[in-house]
Every structure is written in C-alpha cells, then in structure tokens.
Design a protein around this motif. Structure first.
Motif, mmCIF file in Angstrom:
data_model
loop_
_atom_site.group_PDB
_atom_site.id
_atom_site.type_symbol
_atom_site.label_atom_id
_atom_site.label_comp_id
_atom_site.label_asym_id
_atom_site.label_seq_id
_atom_site.Cartn_x
_atom_site.Cartn_y
_atom_site.Cartn_z
ATOM 1 N N ARG A 109 -59.719 68.095 60.642
ATOM 2 C CA ARG A 109 -61.056 67.690 61.086
ATOM 3 C C ARG A 109 -62.051 68.818 60.889
ATOM 4 N N ASP A 110 -61.645 70.016 61.250
ATOM 5 C CA ASP A 110 -62.529 71.172 61.096
ATOM 6 C C ASP A 110 -62.847 71.407 59.617
ATOM 7 N N ASP A 111 -61.859 71.223 58.771
ATOM 8 C CA ASP A 111 -62.062 71.401 57.336
ATOM 9 C C ASP A 111 -63.035 70.371 56.783
ATOM 10 N N VAL A 112 -62.893 69.123 57.231
ATOM 11 C CA VAL A 112 -63.803 68.064 56.791
ATOM 12 C C VAL A 112 -65.222 68.340 57.271
ATOM 13 N N ASP A 113 -65.360 68.719 58.536
ATOM 14 C CA ASP A 113 -66.690 68.899 59.118
ATOM 15 C C ASP A 113 -67.409 70.131 58.579
ATOM 16 N N HIS A 114 -66.685 71.235 58.411
ATOM 17 C CA HIS A 114 -67.345 72.498 58.113
ATOM 18 C C HIS A 114 -67.242 72.946 56.659
ATOM 19 N N ARG A 115 -66.292 72.407 55.905
ATOM 20 C CA ARG A 115 -66.178 72.838 54.515
ATOM 21 C C ARG A 115 -66.504 71.728 53.536
ATOM 22 N N MET A 116 -65.779 70.605 53.661
ATOM 23 C CA MET A 116 -65.942 69.545 52.678
ATOM 24 C C MET A 116 -67.335 68.907 52.740
ATOM 25 N N THR A 117 -67.777 68.594 53.958
ATOM 26 C CA THR A 117 -69.088 67.954 54.093
ATOM 27 C C THR A 117 -70.205 68.897 53.653
ATOM 28 N N ALA A 118 -70.107 70.168 54.058
ATOM 29 C CA ALA A 118 -71.136 71.130 53.668
ATOM 30 C C ALA A 118 -71.176 71.320 52.166
ATOM 31 N N ARG A 119 -70.016 71.413 51.544
ATOM 32 C CA ARG A 119 -69.965 71.595 50.085
ATOM 33 C C ARG A 119 -70.546 70.386 49.368
ATOM 34 N N LEU A 120 -70.259 69.199 49.904
ATOM 35 C CA LEU A 120 -70.788 67.984 49.294
ATOM 36 C C LEU A 120 -72.309 67.950 49.380
ATOM 37 N N ARG A 121 -72.841 68.329 50.519
ATOM 38 C CA ARG A 121 -74.305 68.333 50.686
ATOM 39 C C ARG A 121 -74.961 69.347 49.753
ATOM 40 N N ASP A 122 -74.284 70.459 49.534
ATOM 41 C CA ASP A 122 -74.865 71.489 48.683
ATOM 42 C C ASP A 122 -74.838 71.112 47.210
ATOM 43 N N SER A 123 -73.881 70.273 46.821
ATOM 44 C CA SER A 123 -73.695 69.992 45.402
ATOM 45 C C SER A 123 -74.172 68.606 44.976
ATOM 46 N N GLN A 124 -74.390 67.700 45.930
ATOM 47 C CA GLN A 124 -74.756 66.328 45.590
ATOM 48 C C GLN A 124 -75.996 65.926 46.371
ATOM 49 N N GLU A 125 -76.644 64.874 45.901
ATOM 50 C CA GLU A 125 -77.766 64.308 46.637
ATOM 51 C C GLU A 125 -77.936 62.850 46.249
ATOM 52 N N GLY A 126 -78.709 62.134 47.034
ATOM 53 C CA GLY A 126 -78.963 60.726 46.750
ATOM 54 C C GLY A 126 -77.996 59.804 47.455
ATOM 55 N N GLU A 127 -77.967 58.555 47.016
ATOM 56 C CA GLU A 127 -77.147 57.534 47.665
ATOM 57 C C GLU A 127 -75.658 57.841 47.581
ATOM 58 N N ALA A 128 -75.238 58.392 46.447
ATOM 59 C CA ALA A 128 -73.809 58.708 46.292
ATOM 60 C C ALA A 128 -73.388 59.760 47.315
ATOM 61 N N GLU A 129 -74.242 60.764 47.506
ATOM 62 C CA GLU A 129 -73.941 61.807 48.482
ATOM 63 C C GLU A 129 -73.870 61.230 49.888
ATOM 64 N N GLN A 130 -74.825 60.348 50.226
ATOM 65 C CA GLN A 130 -74.850 59.753 51.553
ATOM 66 C C GLN A 130 -73.612 58.899 51.803
ATOM 67 N N ALA A 131 -73.206 58.142 50.781
ATOM 68 C CA ALA A 131 -72.022 57.301 50.933
ATOM 69 C C ALA A 131 -70.767 58.154 51.110
ATOM 70 N N ALA A 132 -70.687 59.250 50.333
ATOM 71 C CA ALA A 132 -69.518 60.121 50.427
ATOM 72 C C ALA A 132 -69.469 60.811 51.780
ATOM 73 N N VAL A 133 -70.617 61.258 52.270
ATOM 74 C CA VAL A 133 -70.674 61.905 53.590
ATOM 75 C C VAL A 133 -70.246 60.921 54.675
ATOM 76 N N LYS A 134 -70.676 59.690 54.547
ATOM 77 C CA LYS A 134 -70.294 58.684 55.533
ATOM 78 C C LYS A 134 -68.780 58.495 55.561
ATOM 79 N N ARG A 135 -68.166 58.490 54.380
ATOM 80 C CA ARG A 135 -66.705 58.343 54.327
ATOM 81 C C ARG A 135 -66.015 59.565 54.936
ATOM 82 N N LEU A 136 -66.574 60.743 54.690
ATOM 83 C CA LEU A 136 -65.997 61.954 55.276
ATOM 84 C C LEU A 136 -66.132 61.951 56.801
ATOM 85 N N GLN A 137 -67.245 61.439 57.279
ATOM 86 C CA GLN A 137 -67.426 61.365 58.728
ATOM 87 C C GLN A 137 -66.423 60.404 59.353
ATOM 88 N N ARG A 138 -66.135 59.311 58.651
ATOM 89 C CA ARG A 138 -65.109 58.390 59.152
ATOM 90 C C ARG A 138 -63.738 59.064 59.144
#
Length: 600
Positions: free
Chosen positions: A36-65
């Motif tokens: 959980r810590d890895d998803v919240d603090h590493r994967m989600t942050a890296r995704l936000r830094d490297s992606q944007e737009g609807e695809a990024e939002q959808a991926a972040v939502k899946r990571l939050q789930r």
C-alpha cells in the motif's frame, strides 16, 4: 475447538502452532502495508510525474482502488494475527494449570478420567484400625471450590480425598476458563471472512469495523485498552511506546488504532499508520448512521482519504481523526517529528469535520508548509481540529455576535496544549522552533491556551490572523514575549473589528444597524480603548504585538463577495501572497524577512 473443550484437548493443544499461524497472518499484513505504501508514495507519484490527461486519471483511479484493497487486507490480516496471538496467550496459563494438575495426579498415583474427575487410592486409618477406601471426586471449577465438599472431606479419614479434590478443582477451573476464552475468540475469528473479488465496498468496511469491535472485545484480557497510558504526560507516553516490541506496537495499531492514533506523545509515523487504519473503519461506521452530521463527517473523511491516497507535497501525516462532537481531524504536511520548524494552526468559526474543512483548511496547512519551506525545507505545518468550534459561519457573525462566547475556546485550549506538548515530546531536534497559529475564533483558542499556566508547551512564536480578540489586554500576556506575537488583520475583515460587548450592550458600534454595522461603526467611531469582542484588538497599538502586512481584501458586500471575503484570505498564496509569505517566514524562524505594518 468448541465449548466442549476437554482437559485432554487443552493439555495437548499446540499453542505454538497458533502463534505460527498468527505470525503468518502478520507477515501478510506487513506485506500488504508495504505494498500500500509503495502504491501511494511511489507508483502513484511516478505516474503523475510522467503522465497526464484522461489516461493518467484512469490509471491513478485504478491504483487508488489497489491501495484500498491492500489497506483492507492489512486490516483484516492484522485482526486475524492479533486474535490468534491473543487466543494462544490467554489459553497458555490454563493449559499450564491442567498440565501441572495432571502431573501432580500422576506423582500421587491418582487417575484423571476423561470427564476431569479424579480417582484416588485407599490410604490412612480409621478409628477401628482399617484403611479407608479410595474413591472418585469431581471438580467444581468455580469460586466455591472446596466449600461444597468440605464437610465430606473433613469427615473422610483418607488424606488422598482432599488432594484429589484439589486436583479435580484445578482442572475444572482451567477447563472452564479455557472454554470461555475459546468461545469468545471463536466468535471473533469466525467473523474474519470476506467476499471474493477485487472491489472493497462500503459494506465491507462497515463489516470490518464490526470485526474490529469483536476482536477487541475478545482480546481484552490479552491486550487491554486500559493498558494504553492515556493518563500519563506525553513524554511518558512516548517512553511507553518506545519500550514496546515491534510486535506489540503492531498489535496495538491493529486493535486500538483510534486510541493510538489520537494519543499525544506517540510518534507521528505511528499515529499516521494508526489513523490510516482507523479512517476506513470510521467511514464504515458512519455509513450506518443516518443523520446529517454523520453524512457531513463522512463527506469530509472521504476527501481526506482521497488526499492521502493521492499523495502530496509535502507528504501528509494523519495525526488524529474521530467522530467526537463536530468531528476531529489533525493533519500535518511534513513530518512534525523530523522537521526543525513546526506550526499548528487552529481554525475557527463554523469549522467542523466536513467537506469544506477537508478541502479548505487542509489547503491552508499545506500552503503554510510550502511557504515555510521556501525559507527552510525542514518545516511542517499542521491543521488542528481537536475541539468544537462555534457552528456559526463567519459570514453571519455580524448578525449573531450575541451568541458568541469563549466557552468553546476555553474547552479547546487544554486539548491544544496537550497536543503541543506531544509535539515537543516526539520532535527529534533538541530545540525545535514551534509556532502556534490561530485564525478567527481559533485565535481565541490559541490565546486562552497561551494564558494557561505554563503557556503553550514548546511554543516560540504565536500568529493571530483574523482575530476577534484573545481575551488579553497585551501581547505580553501570551507567554512567549510580546516580540514573538505576530498579528495579521486585513483592513476589510469585519471579524477583526467587531465592537466590544459593552458597546453592543450600550447600543453603540453598529450591530443594531445590520450586517455592516460593526464594520462601518469601527471605521467611523472613535473607539478609544481599542476593545473588540474578545478583549483588546490584537492589531492595535495598545496590544503591542508585531503586525505584519496583509492585503486589505474585498470590502464586505460592497465588492460583491459577501459579508466576510477578506476573512478567509490570509493563507491563500493567490489572493494574499504577502500574508502567506509572512506567515511562512515566521514559521521558518525568519522573522527578519517579514514585511510589517503599523498597528491600528
């Protein structure tokens, strides 16, 4: 195991196996926590830094789930581990009692039967010279052990009877107690099951909240809430926590996350972990409460939960959360234990645990931390909602000042001081720089806290913004020295210009003239003693504090933004960047960088 647990089963029970199973569940719990810590603090942050737009939002939502799934696994596996550990721990003394009783019986050449009765051989001598016969006795297993059969024992010349009765009673007591333990844990462990699938629903969190309650009730004899040192000073609580083993800490975090998460003196990382565990359980509890207050609190918690999973800069630490009163929430941006500079901001009028608080007040704390970090990166800022503020919007205060009293602030001041004492106890620096901040009615809470005996623990500076007064006549009364009291008061903030109670009672100052009366009355009247609603105006020359520059802000009503628009801008880097920068400089212990303004 069942309620028909026998003494043989109790004696032969592999408690080490239960403990091994507990360790296995603990390992799964720890892996879920790390994931959980890895998803919240590493994967989600890296995704936000490297992606944007609807695809990024959808991926972040899946990571939050995914994060929520790991959180659910963490909670349920933690409960399973604690329950199994507790079961083994509570059964062990009863197993030992049975084993020792049977060993005593063997040494005396007695026979222990399957039902727990004990047969003993002939021994002794009757008056006629014959040997008394042997016999069989049953154990009572209650507080009356030995009393019921005392006459028969006393009259029986066979000395083995009393010895056999003692052994039978010890076995009976142990089995009876073990059955009660077994039954209690069986109910709790039986609840720890879930539905297959990848989606964690609100209903599952509600069920998890009930699971937690059942496990807590079962494990009371193993890990009692009364063992949590709520009556000790924060420094002593920290010593208690530091003295626990890692396994003991994890069990407290699992079983009593609400108690540990809200306990001043517990390190910030542990409080954060406890409250992240308690947050979904509390949300699950509120899902079952059909009141407007519960719905409002749930909406606020959902925003906080989203922010925690989303990640932030500086990182968030959830230092407290509860549904007590109007709701409780304490959130830090930056680690208050490792930061050299720490501020704790108390919000004011109309604040409660709801969506507005979760969005607006948390942002004020974050903006304060960001502003302070411009001067010193080792800075953290906290919003402290640890009291019930008056439920009166600032926009309505001009029409309702007669209902304002200092009772809420007086009740909140000791709690705020306890929290600040905890910050001092857990901060790793020898002499951290601590700033107390009060906004609106929250400034009264801070002011009263400062006037308690000993003042605000650890506080070096005090900031008062949008203040209706702090029940003091001079800055020197606040315990940090007047040169360390800073005041921000926008010229168009009517809350800082409320007429004094004596003026209202005498019909002066303007409340009788409607919403604009207090503001216009202050501007036009000659208020010679600088008194406002709660004492001397902190921005006045008489109060003798350091007034820093803030934007005048929009005029009430006249600029089309309502009654008190300037009252909410002090922490906003877009609407009042100068105020935000000044607050940041004070928090970072750089008062030489603030811009000053003449007192009123």
């Amino acid at each position: 195991m069942t309620s028909a647990l026998t003494w043989q089963e109790l004696r032969d029970l592999n408690l080490s196996g239960l403990e091994d199973a507990a360790d296995g569940w603990a390992e799964v719990r720890n892996r879920a926590d790390a994931a959980r810590d890895d998803v919240d603090h590493r994967m989600t942050a890296r995704l936000r830094d490297s992606q944007e737009g609807e695809a990024e939002q959808a991926a972040v939502k899946r990571l939050q789930r995914l994060s929520e799934n790991f959180q659910y696994v963490y909670v349920e596996c933690g409960l399973a581990s604690t329950a199994l550990d507790g079961l083994a721990n509570e059964l062990r003394p009863h197993q030992r009692a049975v084993t020792e009783a049977v060993e005593d019986a063997t040494a005396l050449k007695f026979t222990v039967h399957a039902d727990g009765s004990v047969s003993y051989p002939a021994a002794g001598e009757k008056p006629d010279g014959t040997t008394p016969a042997g016999g069989t006795v049953e154990g009572n297993g209650g507080w009356w052990d030995g009393i019921v059969d005392w006459p028969a024992q006393a009259l029986d010349p066979n000395p083995n009877r009393a010895k056999a009765q003692d052994i039978a009673d010890r076995i009976g007591r142990a089995v009876r107690a073990a059955r009660e333990v077994d039954s209690s844990y069986a109910e709790a462990i039986g609840r720890l099951k879930t539905k297959p699938g990848l989606e964690v629903t609100d209903a599952m969190w509600t069920d998890a909240y009930r699971d937690s309650g059942a496990t807590r009730e079962a494990a009371e004899g193993y890990l009692d809430l009364g063992d949590v040192p709520t009556e000790l000073a924060p420094a002593d609580r920290k010593r208690w926590w530091d003295g626990l083993s890692e396994d003991e800490r994890q069990q407290y975090l699992t079983l009593y996350p609400d108690a540990i998460g809200n306990l001043d003196g517990i390190p910030a990382t542990a409080r954060d972990e406890a409250n992240r565990t308690y947050l979904p359980l509390l949300m699950g509890k509120l899902e079952t409460v059909d009141t407007e207050e519960a719905r409002n609190q749930l909406a606020g918690l959902e925003v906080i939960d989203h922010k925690l999973r989303e990640g932030s800069h500086p990182p968030m630490y959830l230092l407290g959360v509860d549904d007590e009163g109007n709701g409780r929430a304490i959130v830090s941006y930056g680690n208050p234990d490792t930061s050299r500079n720490v501020s704790a901001y108390v919000p004011g009028l109309g604040t409660s645990l709801d969506e507005a608080f979760a969005r607006n007040d948390l942002k004020r704390a974050q903006d304060t931390a960001l502003a302070a970090r411009m001067y010193d990166p080792s800075s953290a800022s906290i919003v402290w909602l640890g009291y019930d503020a008056p439920q009166l919007p600032a926009s309505e205060i001009l029409d309702n000042a007669d209902v304002m009293s200092k009772d809420h602030a007086a009740a909140g001041a000791p709690a705020y001081n306890a929290f600040m004492d905890g910050l001092s106890a857990t901060n790793e620096h020898a002499d951290p720089h601590i700033t107390a901040i009060g906004h609106s009615y929250g400034s009264l809470t801070v002011g009263l806290a400062a006037q308690e005996r000993g003042g605000i623990p650890g506080a070096d500076d005090i900031i008062l913004v949008g203040s209706p007064g702090v029940d003091a006549g001079n800055a020197s009364e606040l315990g940090v020295g007047k040169e360390h009291v800073y005041v921000g008061a926008a010229e168009n903030d009517p809350v800082t210009k409320l007429p004094s109670k004596s003026e209202v009672a005498g019909g002066a100052g303007g409340l009788i003239f409607g919403p604009l009366g207090g503001y216009v009355g202050y501007e036009l009247a000659d208020i010679g003693d600088d008194d406002i609603w709660f004492g001397k105006d902190p921005a006045s020359e008489a109060f003798d504090a350091n007034r820093f520059r803030v934007d005048d802000g929009p005029r009430p009503f006249l600029d089309g933004e309502g009654a008190t628009p300037a009252h909410s801008n002090y922490f906003d880097p877009e609407k009042d960047p100068e105020s935000t920068q000044n607050i940041g400089a004070i928090v970072a212990n750089r008062p030489d960088l603030i811009t000053t303004e003449s007192p009123r």
